[in-house]
Design a protein around this motif. Structure first.
Motif, PDB file in Angstrom:
ATOM      1  N   SER A 275       0.849  -1.185   0.000  1.00 50.58           N
ATOM      2  CA  SER A 275       0.000   0.000   0.000  1.00 50.58           C
ATOM      3  C   SER A 275       0.886   1.235   0.000  1.00 50.58           C
ATOM      4  N   THR A 276       0.261   2.353  -0.304  1.00 51.68           N
ATOM      5  CA  THR A 276       1.035   3.574  -0.448  1.00 51.68           C
ATOM      6  C   THR A 276       1.340   4.175   0.917  1.00 51.68           C
TER       7      THR A 276
ATOM      8  N   ASP B 220       2.222   9.831  -0.339  1.00 50.63           N
ATOM      9  CA  ASP B 220       1.617  10.238  -1.605  1.00 50.63           C
ATOM     10  C   ASP B 220       1.779  11.745  -1.767  1.00 50.63           C
TER      11      ASP B 220
ATOM     12  N   GLN C  86       1.279  14.968  -3.858  1.00 51.84           N
ATOM     13  CA  GLN C  86       0.404  15.361  -4.965  1.00 51.84           C
ATOM     14  C   GLN C  86       0.629  16.817  -5.338  1.00 51.84           C
TER      15      GLN C  86
ATOM     16  N   LYS D 165       4.712   8.767  -5.599  1.00 53.10           N
ATOM     17  CA  LYS D 165       4.253   7.887  -4.534  1.00 53.10           C
ATOM     18  C   LYS D 165       5.393   7.015  -4.054  1.00 53.10           C
ATOM     19  N   VAL D 166       5.383   6.764  -2.754  1.00 56.65           N
ATOM     20  CA  VAL D 166       6.326   5.791  -2.203  1.00 56.65           C
ATOM     21  C   VAL D 166       5.509   4.695  -1.558  1.00 56.65           C
ATOM     22  N   GLU D 167       5.715   3.470  -2.031  1.00 51.55           N
ATOM     23  CA  GLU D 167       4.963   2.344  -1.482  1.00 51.55           C
ATOM     24  C   GLU D 167       5.618   1.876  -0.193  1.00 51.55           C
ATOM     25  N   GLN D 168       4.817   1.213   0.634  1.00 53.75           N
ATOM     26  CA  GLN D 168       5.338   0.668   1.870  1.00 53.75           C
ATOM     27  C   GLN D 168       6.520  -0.261   1.574  1.00 53.75           C
TER      28      GLN D 168
END
Lengths: 333, 322, 259
Positions: free
Chosen positions: A2-3, A6, A8, A30-33
């Motif tokens: 999951s993200t 984020d 934006q 975005k950086v994912e977990q």
């Protein structure tokens, strides 16, 4: 997955005597977990400013966050007060810098500096804190940690100091580590060791990493995804394998191509001509137009900024026909 | 954040020659505070050095006891002192001496201090140790005693010098005596007040000497003097200028102390330092005696500071767009 | 052309003395680029300063075209310094911020040709600037008005000005951005070809050295551990240290499609 983070449409401008410097001008990423996300760019591309804004480290004034959000586990980091952001700094988000000598206090023993975040964020003091600190040093591969923890920073070599920094950043088990050119000042063999330490710890702890660098080869070895920044804007973003398999934007291609390792001896190095644009006088259209020799500069947008589009699942690129085009000579080679 | 300087070479005309000082002047002219300071200084200097030649100004030494402690009037613009002397006239005459003392002693101390500090910092090793230990020894000596000793010794020579100047130029002895009698003072203060500046300059020179452009200069085979005075000292100009602007007023006040002890300016001549000191003693009976000289002194001090800051910025090519 | 014989140099570190350079011998042929590779602390900076005659070795000798420089008196050495010019790593520190480009380059030219003055000097400075890809119109500017890459070009021009026999480039591109690095490397290569320059190129970046150098010397802890033809050393390293060094370099994959 999951993200975790984020960002934006982040806009950070600096209001200087010479006009408004648009250091970051509409960056979304975005950086994912648990992933290592790379941010690549030259000086002035906005890569460091983007990262610094996450910890509220932008000097204001002259800096000003003009817009956008940075959602970290649902909280917008950009809207936090100084007191609130302190709850994140060093606890949920840690940072390591290029020069470990300037970010360690030369007058304090390493033990003091390592246990400080524990005292602040976990109210852990004395023996238990020291044990955690020793453990952290062992984790980053410092031998004889029990003894060396009582040394001063200058008693460590450059690479060892960077390890101490990493241990310090990770001791509170943060969810996100921001690494700003952590190996640029180091020798190649030491760089390799430090990169290995970061990657291994990242695997063990599941901490997500934002890895900022100007070195494409390091990105390729370290990162799961790559974000290429140019003149304060995101130019291209994709999973690492995809990006190196099929770089689309003329700037990304140029960066790759200008690496001496990709050239035969005696052959002219490809180089991106000119200089990055003045951030206080950005052109209305595509900001790479003047330096675009791998695409077709005549097709570059001149009236509006190219938009970021998802050209393929996970592969985003600025939709500028000139930068996406391939120069005929380049296609032949 | 690095802001890249874009240089559009193609459509720009060739530029005229530039020099550090020429550029500095241009930049200084755009600095309002510095130019304001400059203007005030110019006015004060003109007042002090020109007005006293006009006959309408009363004799600063002429006493008139019935008129003592008078308030400002048409005949005495700033009133009179406890002996009935015209205050305005005394301020202008005193200003001449104060300004000369400030400028000359500061020049002497800068010349010695910058040279010693620069040589010590650049040469390092034994030369550095020798010079700096000398500075330490001088620091430990009682400053005041040395100055008094020095000017007492020099007094005889000064009288000879005054006579020599008089015989050479035919100027009235009374007109130049207040100035020539100060020469030992200039030299004594100047020769001892360079200690601080030498330490400051030494530290900056050491820092600058380790930069790569100095190594580049060495590899061109330049002489040590040229490296030191063309490449290193100009880069240390900031602290030197700031220190100089601080030295001028402090020397002006120090002169008052010495005069009080009988070493400097002697009555009936005066200086700002003496006027302020006297004024402070009589503050309760006639505050004008403190207020008016202080206004001149403070204006000079502030203007010097503005000018000094402006000069420091102007001499740094990085500080402003050109 | 340049020959170093058994150079040793020690520095005192507390009580013990440490070898910065330990028995190093090497030679550079006229017109070649010799790459000197090693990590920080290996002695490459000390060695380059010994070649530059800025440091004296404890023992050993430096020969230029058969002249033993180490045997010359100090006054003669200063004159010989012109034969060695250096391009430094940090273009922000290597130019005097208070001198215009004209003053910096003019001074360097006049060291070799003291009679150069006025228009002639200005013309020569202009030629130098154009040689390194800058407009001669910019000569009255100060260093801070230029970007890092442009400053490095100016630094290169200054090194060329006194017509040196050998240019020592000490990590000349490692402080620059990637896209600027390749511009400077191209410039160095073209200058070397056109002017027949002899160059000692010091770097920790192996891909750069491989691309640029004809021969390579690998230094480790004050000693030369391996030397030879550039491609040969890279493709078939003999020493363990060289192999370790090569293995540590992060690699770029080859892109499948056309770039």
């Amino acid at each position: 997955m999951s993200t975790l983070l984020d960002i934006q449409d982040l806009k950070i401008h600096f209001h200087t005597r010479d006009g408004v410097v648009k250091a970051v001008d509409g960056v979304s990423l975005k950086v994912e977990q648990g992933e290592i996300a790379g941010i690549v760019g030259e000086s002035g591309s906005g890569k460091s400013v983007t990262a610094y804004s996450l910890l509220g480290l932008i000097p204001m004034p002259p800096g000003k966050i003009e817009g956008g959000r940075a959602l970290f586990q649902g909280t917008d980091l950009l809207r936090l007060s100084e007191r609130e952001i302190n709850q994140f700094r060093g606890r949920k988000i840690s940072m390591i810098f290029q020069d470990p000598m300037t970010s360690l206090n030369p007058y304090l023993r390493v033990s003091t500096q390592l246990t400080e975040p524990l005292a602040i964020h976990e109210r852990l003091h004395g023996k238990p804190a020291l044990h955690r600190a020793i453990e952290a040093l062992e984790q980053v591969g410092i031998e004889n940690a029990e003894k060396r923890i009582h040394s001063y920073p200058h008693e460590f070599s450059g690479g060892m100091r960077q390890r101490v920094m990493i241990a310090m950043a990770l001791i509170t088990k943060p969810d996100l580590l921001i690494a700003d050119e952590p190996t640029t000042a180091l020798d190649v063999t030491v760089q390799k060791q430090v990169l290995d330490v970061i990657r291994n710890l990242q695997k063990e702890t599941g901490t997500a990493v934002i890895f900022i660098t100007h070195d494409l080869a390091v990105v390729h070895e370290m990162c799961d995804s790559v974000n290429v920044l140019y003149a304060g804007r995101l130019i291209e973003s994709a999973p690492t394998a995809e990006l190196f398999h099929k770089p689309l934007h003329a700037y990304t291609r140029g960066l790759y191509k200008s690496n001496p390792g990709t050239h035969r001896k005696g052959e002219d190095l490809y180089s991106i001509p000119g200089l990055p644009p003045d951030l206080s006088r950005l052109p209305a259209g595509c900001s790479f137009r003047a330096r675009n020799t791998l695409g077709d500069a005549s097709l570059c947008l001149t009236d509006r900024q190219p938009e970021l589009i998802e050209i393929q699942a996970g592969h985003f690129v600025q939709n500028c026909p000139g930068c996406l085009a391939r120069h005929e000579a380049a296609v032949v080679s | 954040m690095e802001n890249s300087t874009t240089i559009q070479a193609a459509n720009e005309p060739a530029e005229a020659g530039r020099s550090l000082w020429g550029d500095a002047w241009i930049r200084l002219r755009h600095n309002r505070a510095a130019m304001g300071g400059c203007a005030i200084l110019a006015i004060i200097v003109l007042l002090c050095f020109i007005i006293p030649f006009f006959p309408f100004l009363p004799d600063p030494a002429a006493q008139s006891l019935p008129n003592k402690n008078a308030g400002p009037s048409m005949s005495h613009w700033m009133g009179t002192d406890h002996l009935g002397r015209d205050l305005f006239s005394r301020i202008l005459h005193g200003g001449r001496i104060s300004i000369l003392v400030g400028l000359i002693t500061t020049l002497v101390s800068l010349t010695i201090g910058v040279s010693v500090g620069a040589i010590a910092g650049y040469a390092g090793g034994r030369v550095d140790a020798l010079l700096m230990r000398t500075v330490d020894v001088l620091y430990s000596l009682p400053f005041l005693v040395i100055v008094i000793l020095f000017s007492a010794l020099a007094k005889g020579y000064t009288n000879d010098f005054t006579e020599w100047v008089v015989s050479l130029t035919g100027i009235n002895q009374d007109a130049i005596a207040p100035f020539t009698s100060l020469i030992p003072l200039f030299i004594a203060i100047g020769a001892l007040s360079w200690l601080n500046i030498s330490r400051i300059v030494r530290a900056s020179v050491q820092d600058i000497a380790s930069r790569e452009f100095v190594e580049a200069a060495r590899s061109l085979g330049l002489s040590h003097g040229r490296i030191l005075f063309r490449h290193i000292v100009p880069n240390a100009i900031g602290p030197i200028v700031v220190y100089a602007t601080l030295t001028i007023p402090s020397v002006m006040l120090f002169e008052a102390t010495l005069s009080f002890l009988g070493m400097g300016v002697q009555p009936p001549y005066s200086s700002w330092g003496i006027l302020i000191k006297d004024g402070a003693d009589r503050m309760l009976s006639n505050s004008a005696l403190l207020v008016f000289p202080s206004i001149f002194f403070i204006l000079t001090l502030l203007s010097l500071n503005f000018l000094g800051d402006g000069l420091r910025d102007a001499l740094d090519p990085k500080s402003a767009k050109s | 052309m340049l020959e170093l014989k058994n150079i040793r140099k020690t520095f005192r570190k507390g009580k013990e003395s440490v070898y910065a350079v330990n028995d190093v011998s090497l030679n550079i042929q006229a017109g070649e680029i010799l790459g000197l590779v090693g990590e920080s602390g290996c002695g490459k900076s000390t060695l380059s300063r010994i070649i530059m005659q800025l440091l004296l070795p404890d023992s050993g000798s430096v020969h230029l075209n058969g002249t033993n420089l180490s045997a010359l008196p100090l006054s003669a050495i200063r004159h010989h310094r012109l034969d060695f010019q250096m391009v430094f790593q940090d273009p922000y520190a290597s130019l005097n911020p208070r001198l215009t480009i004209f003053s910096t380059l003019g001074e360097a030219l006049q060291q070799r040709h003291p009679q150069l003055k006025g228009d002639e000097l200005r013309q020569r400075v202009g030629t130098l600037l154009e040689m390194v890809g800058l407009s001669s119109r910019l000569m009255q500017r100060y260093p801070h008005e230029f970007s890092g890459g442009q400053r490095q070009r100016i630094a290169i021009a200054r090194a060329l000005a006194p017509e040196p026999r050998i240019i020592i480039a000490d990590e000349p591109v490692s402080a620059l951005d990637v896209s600027i690095q390749s511009q400077i490397l191209n410039l160095l290569r073209h200058l070397q070809k056109d002017l027949g320059l002899t160059m000692l190129f010091i770097s920790h970046d192996l891909s750069v050295v491989r691309y640029l150098a004809d021969r390579i010397v690998v230094m480790y802890r004050g000693k030369i551990v391996e030397s030879g033809d550039a491609e040969e050393v890279f493709d078939h390293p003999k020493e363990a240290y060289t192999r370790q060094l090569l293995a540590a370099v992060p690699k770029l994959p080859s892109v499948v499609g056309p770039v």
